[in-house]
Design a protein around this motif. Structure first.
Motif, mmCIF file in Angstrom:
data_model
loop_
_atom_site.group_PDB
_atom_site.id
_atom_site.type_symbol
_atom_site.label_atom_id
_atom_site.label_comp_id
_atom_site.label_asym_id
_atom_site.label_seq_id
_atom_site.Cartn_x
_atom_site.Cartn_y
_atom_site.Cartn_z
ATOM 1 N N TYR A 77 -7.492 12.673 -13.821
ATOM 2 C CA TYR A 77 -7.532 11.850 -15.029
ATOM 3 C C TYR A 77 -6.961 12.609 -16.228
ATOM 4 O O TYR A 77 -6.173 12.062 -17.009
ATOM 5 N N CYS A 78 -7.337 13.877 -16.395
ATOM 6 C CA CYS A 78 -6.841 14.674 -17.510
ATOM 7 C C CYS A 78 -5.339 14.891 -17.407
ATOM 8 O O CYS A 78 -4.616 14.808 -18.407
ATOM 9 N N VAL A 80 -3.114 12.951 -15.895
ATOM 10 C CA VAL A 80 -2.448 11.680 -16.187
ATOM 11 C C VAL A 80 -2.489 11.403 -17.683
ATOM 12 O O VAL A 80 -1.482 10.975 -18.271
ATOM 13 N N ALA A 81 -3.632 11.643 -18.317
ATOM 14 C CA ALA A 81 -3.731 11.414 -19.759
ATOM 15 C C ALA A 81 -2.791 12.332 -20.533
ATOM 16 O O ALA A 81 -2.150 11.905 -21.511
ATOM 17 N N LEU A 82 -2.655 13.576 -20.115
ATOM 18 C CA LEU A 82 -1.717 14.498 -20.777
ATOM 19 C C LEU A 82 -0.276 14.046 -20.563
ATOM 20 O O LEU A 82 0.551 14.129 -21.478
ATOM 21 N N TYR A 83 0.031 13.548 -19.380
ATOM 22 C CA TYR A 83 1.387 13.075 -19.100
ATOM 23 C C TYR A 83 1.723 11.868 -19.974
ATOM 24 O O TYR A 83 2.797 11.800 -20.575
ATOM 25 N N ILE A 84 0.779 10.919 -20.083
ATOM 26 C CA ILE A 84 1.010 9.719 -20.892
ATOM 27 C C ILE A 84 1.111 10.096 -22.377
ATOM 28 O O ILE A 84 1.945 9.555 -23.102
ATOM 29 N N ALA A 85 0.289 11.033 -22.820
ATOM 30 C CA ALA A 85 0.319 11.434 -24.220
ATOM 31 C C ALA A 85 1.596 12.194 -24.577
ATOM 32 O O ALA A 85 2.024 12.182 -25.728
ATOM 33 N N SER A 86 2.226 12.826 -23.602
ATOM 34 C CA SER A 86 3.436 13.599 -23.891
ATOM 35 C C SER A 86 4.698 12.746 -23.882
ATOM 36 O O SER A 86 5.758 13.228 -24.270
ATOM 37 N N GLN A 87 4.610 11.484 -23.466
ATOM 38 C CA GLN A 87 5.790 10.602 -23.437
ATOM 39 C C GLN A 87 6.136 10.159 -24.851
ATOM 40 O O GLN A 87 5.248 9.814 -25.627
ATOM 41 N N LYS A 89 7.309 7.766 -27.834
ATOM 42 C CA LYS A 89 7.050 6.347 -28.057
ATOM 43 C C LYS A 89 8.204 5.668 -28.726
ATOM 44 O O LYS A 89 9.006 6.066 -29.379
#
Length: 89
Positions: A77-78, A80-87, A89
């Motif tokens: 979960y962490c 995936v959350a770091l990956y999504i936050a690094s994309q 926008k």
């Protein structure tokens, strides 16, 4: 005369370290239960190849597996959350 202390100077009776039952307990109940340490030592010192955190059987296995599942799930979960936050926008 000087100042007099507000608290009594005599020490009160010890609460811990006595073998007397507490005032609210009935006299028929034993103060301490039986000593389980020798029985647990036999279980944990048995040489059956199991690690000490799995010696007590099924409940220990379930607790261990649940802990491992939550740890692995939280790590994923962490990540995936770091990956999504690094994309961007």
């Amino acid at each position: 005369q000087g100042l007099k202390p507000l608290v009594p100077t005599e020490s009160s009776d010890l609460i811990f370290g006595t073998s007397k039952p507490a005032p609210g307990l009935p006299a028929t109940e034993p103060l301490l239960s039986t000593n389980k340490v020798p029985d647990l030592q036999k279980v944990f010192q048995r040489s059956d190849g199991l690690p000490v955190h799995l010696k007590r059987g099924y409940p220990d296995r379930m607790l261990y597996r649940t802990t491992m599942a939550l740890t692995i799930g939280g790590t994923i979960y962490c990540l995936v959350a770091l990956y999504i936050a690094s994309q961007p926008k």
